[in-house]
Scaffold this motif. Structure first.
Motif, short mmCIF file in Angstrom:
data_model
loop_
_atom_site.label_atom_id
_atom_site.label_comp_id
_atom_site.label_asym_id
_atom_site.label_seq_id
_atom_site.Cartn_x
_atom_site.Cartn_y
_atom_site.Cartn_z
N LEU A 1 5.91 2.23 -0.97
CA LEU A 1 4.89 1.23 -0.66
C LEU A 1 5.23 0.50 0.63
O LEU A 1 6.40 0.22 0.92
CB LEU A 1 4.79 0.23 -1.82
CG LEU A 1 4.18 0.77 -3.11
CD1 LEU A 1 4.58 -0.11 -4.29
CD2 LEU A 1 2.66 0.84 -3.01
N ASN A 2 4.20 0.18 1.41
CA ASN A 2 4.35 -0.57 2.66
C ASN A 2 3.57 -1.88 2.59
O ASN A 2 2.51 -1.92 1.95
CB ASN A 2 3.82 0.24 3.85
CG ASN A 2 4.59 1.53 4.06
OD1 ASN A 2 5.81 1.55 3.96
ND2 ASN A 2 3.88 2.60 4.37
N PRO A 3 4.04 -2.95 3.26
CA PRO A 3 3.32 -4.22 3.23
C PRO A 3 2.16 -4.27 4.23
O PRO A 3 1.75 -5.35 4.66
CB PRO A 3 4.41 -5.24 3.60
CG PRO A 3 5.33 -4.47 4.48
CD PRO A 3 5.34 -3.06 3.95
N TYR A 4 1.63 -3.13 4.60
CA TYR A 4 0.51 -3.06 5.53
C TYR A 4 -0.15 -1.68 5.34
O TYR A 4 0.43 -0.77 4.72
CB TYR A 4 0.98 -3.19 6.98
CG TYR A 4 2.02 -2.17 7.35
CD1 TYR A 4 1.67 -0.89 7.80
CD2 TYR A 4 3.38 -2.47 7.23
CE1 TYR A 4 2.61 0.05 8.10
CE2 TYR A 4 4.34 -1.52 7.53
CZ TYR A 4 3.96 -0.27 7.98
OH TYR A 4 4.92 0.68 8.27
N LEU A 5 -1.34 -1.55 5.84
CA LEU A 5 -2.05 -0.27 5.80
C LEU A 5 -2.44 0.09 7.23
O LEU A 5 -3.24 -0.60 7.86
CB LEU A 5 -3.29 -0.37 4.91
CG LEU A 5 -4.04 0.94 4.65
CD1 LEU A 5 -3.13 1.93 3.91
CD2 LEU A 5 -5.31 0.69 3.84
N SER A 6 -1.86 1.16 7.75
CA SER A 6 -2.12 1.57 9.12
C SER A 6 -3.56 2.03 9.29
O SER A 6 -4.17 2.57 8.37
CB SER A 6 -1.17 2.71 9.52
OG SER A 6 0.17 2.30 9.43
N ASN A 7 -4.08 1.82 10.50
CA ASN A 7 -5.46 2.20 10.79
C ASN A 7 -5.68 3.70 10.68
O ASN A 7 -6.81 4.16 10.44
CB ASN A 7 -5.86 1.72 12.19
CG ASN A 7 -5.97 0.21 12.26
OD1 ASN A 7 -6.26 -0.44 11.27
ND2 ASN A 7 -5.74 -0.34 13.45
N ASN A 8 -4.62 4.48 10.89
CA ASN A 8 -4.78 5.94 10.88
C ASN A 8 -4.68 6.52 9.46
O ASN A 8 -4.79 7.74 9.30
CB ASN A 8 -3.74 6.60 11.78
CG ASN A 8 -2.31 6.31 11.33
OD1 ASN A 8 -2.08 5.44 10.50
ND2 ASN A 8 -1.36 7.04 11.88
N VAL A 9 -4.48 5.66 8.46
CA VAL A 9 -4.41 6.14 7.08
C VAL A 9 -5.81 6.14 6.48
O VAL A 9 -6.49 5.12 6.44
CB VAL A 9 -3.47 5.26 6.22
CG1 VAL A 9 -3.55 5.67 4.75
CG2 VAL A 9 -2.05 5.37 6.73
N TRP B 1 0.83 -1.20 0.00
CA TRP B 1 0.00 0.00 0.00
C TRP B 1 0.87 1.25 0.00
O TRP B 1 1.90 1.31 0.65
CB TRP B 1 -0.90 0.03 1.24
CG TRP B 1 -1.83 -1.14 1.35
CD1 TRP B 1 -1.57 -2.35 1.94
CD2 TRP B 1 -3.16 -1.23 0.84
NE1 TRP B 1 -2.66 -3.18 1.84
CE2 TRP B 1 -3.65 -2.52 1.17
CE3 TRP B 1 -3.98 -0.34 0.16
CZ2 TRP B 1 -4.93 -2.94 0.82
CZ3 TRP B 1 -5.26 -0.75 -0.19
CH2 TRP B 1 -5.72 -2.04 0.15
N ARG B 2 0.39 2.28 -0.72
CA ARG B 2 1.03 3.60 -0.68
C ARG B 2 0.06 4.55 0.03
O ARG B 2 -0.98 4.92 -0.52
CB ARG B 2 1.32 4.09 -2.10
CG ARG B 2 2.29 5.29 -2.14
CD ARG B 2 2.46 5.84 -3.55
NE ARG B 2 2.92 4.85 -4.49
CZ ARG B 2 4.19 4.49 -4.68
NH1 ARG B 2 5.14 5.05 -3.94
NH2 ARG B 2 4.51 3.57 -5.57
N PRO B 3 0.41 4.98 1.26
CA PRO B 3 -0.52 5.82 2.03
C PRO B 3 -0.70 7.22 1.45
O PRO B 3 -1.75 7.82 1.61
CB PRO B 3 0.11 5.87 3.42
CG PRO B 3 1.55 5.54 3.19
CD PRO B 3 1.61 4.61 2.03
N ASP B 4 0.32 7.76 0.79
CA ASP B 4 0.18 9.04 0.11
C ASP B 4 1.04 9.05 -1.14
O ASP B 4 1.73 8.08 -1.43
CB ASP B 4 0.51 10.22 1.03
CG ASP B 4 1.90 10.08 1.64
OD1 ASP B 4 2.88 9.99 0.87
OD2 ASP B 4 2.01 10.06 2.88
N PHE B 5 1.02 10.10 -1.89
CA PHE B 5 1.63 10.09 -3.22
C PHE B 5 3.16 10.04 -3.19
O PHE B 5 3.77 9.50 -4.10
CB PHE B 5 1.19 11.34 -4.01
CG PHE B 5 -0.29 11.38 -4.28
CD1 PHE B 5 -0.87 10.48 -5.16
CD2 PHE B 5 -1.10 12.30 -3.64
CE1 PHE B 5 -2.24 10.51 -5.41
CE2 PHE B 5 -2.47 12.35 -3.88
CZ PHE B 5 -3.04 11.45 -4.77
#
Length: 217
Positions: free
Chosen positions: A145-153, A137-141
């Motif tokens: 990329l991260n192998p997880y998506l944080s709850n605060n995103v 996942w890419r939380p912003d532009f």
């Protein structure tokens, strides 16, 4: 539990673990033919150009979903991953962005045919797409990329899925002239973030649940 009982229990655990490890058949690199075709036209010349395009596409379509293929071959008795190399410095897995409402499997087959088959052949039936190895996942532009998506995103900007694609015993790879298709050993990729980025350098760990069955022909 006595020593004999503990030993049998350990043997049972090892046997169960071995049964869970699935084998991947891989064939020698020499089985494959590599040719070239007309170059691809790249939409982005710089990272800034890519960010601008991502923002524009996100405003129009929302989350960008990409699919990429992990293709394995054997060289020097060791598993290698096929990577596309751009301008002798940028490495990527074959794949790309899905069309609206396109399935992961159909989109990946279309992208593989476009980048690795003669004349971008639309016939993608011979690509055998297997397990989804991981989702990034890419939380912003601007971030990696991260192998997880944080709850605060809220509102991730990109999702990339990696799929294991089984290669046949032989095939022709026809690659755009401005790309190179190279085989890189797993041991070179492992945690080599600086050269290959977080997704590609994480492939060896994703493949740790498999064993490799090298088929000599």
């Amino acid at each position: 539990m006595g020593d004999d009982g503990r030993m049998h229990a350990m043997e049972d655990d090892e046997s169960a673990a071995a049964d869970q490890i699935r084998a991947i058949d891989i064939y020698p690199l020499s089985n494959y033919y590599f040719g070239s075709k007309e170059p691809l036209i790249f939409k982005d010349k710089t990272l800034a150009d890519r960010v601008i395009r991502m923002k524009s596409n996100y405003a129009a379509y929302g989350l960008r979903t990409s699919v990429e293929a992990v293709l394995l071959v054997e060289l020097f008795k060791h598993p290698h991953v096929l990577l596309l190399q751009i301008r002798n410095s940028i490495f990527s897995l074959p794949g790309g962005r899905l069309r609206p409402n396109e399935s992961d499997i159909d989109g990946l087959k279309r992208k593989l045919s476009r980048k690795l088959s003669a004349n971008g052949s639309p016939d993608a039936s011979d690509w055998e797409v297997g397990d989804c190895l991981g989702t990034w996942w890419r939380p912003d532009f601007e971030t990696l990329l991260n192998p997880y998506l944080s709850n605060n995103v809220k509102g991730a900007k990109e999702c990339t899925k990696l799929f294991l694609v089984k290669l046949p015993e032989s095939r022709k790879f026809i690659v755009p002239k401005n790309l190179k298709l190279i085989a890189v050993p797993l041991c070179q990729l492992h945690e080599n973030h600086k050269m290959y980025g977080p997704v590609i350098s994480g492939i060896p760990q994703l493949l740790s649940k498999f064993s490799f069955n090298i088929i000599e022909t």
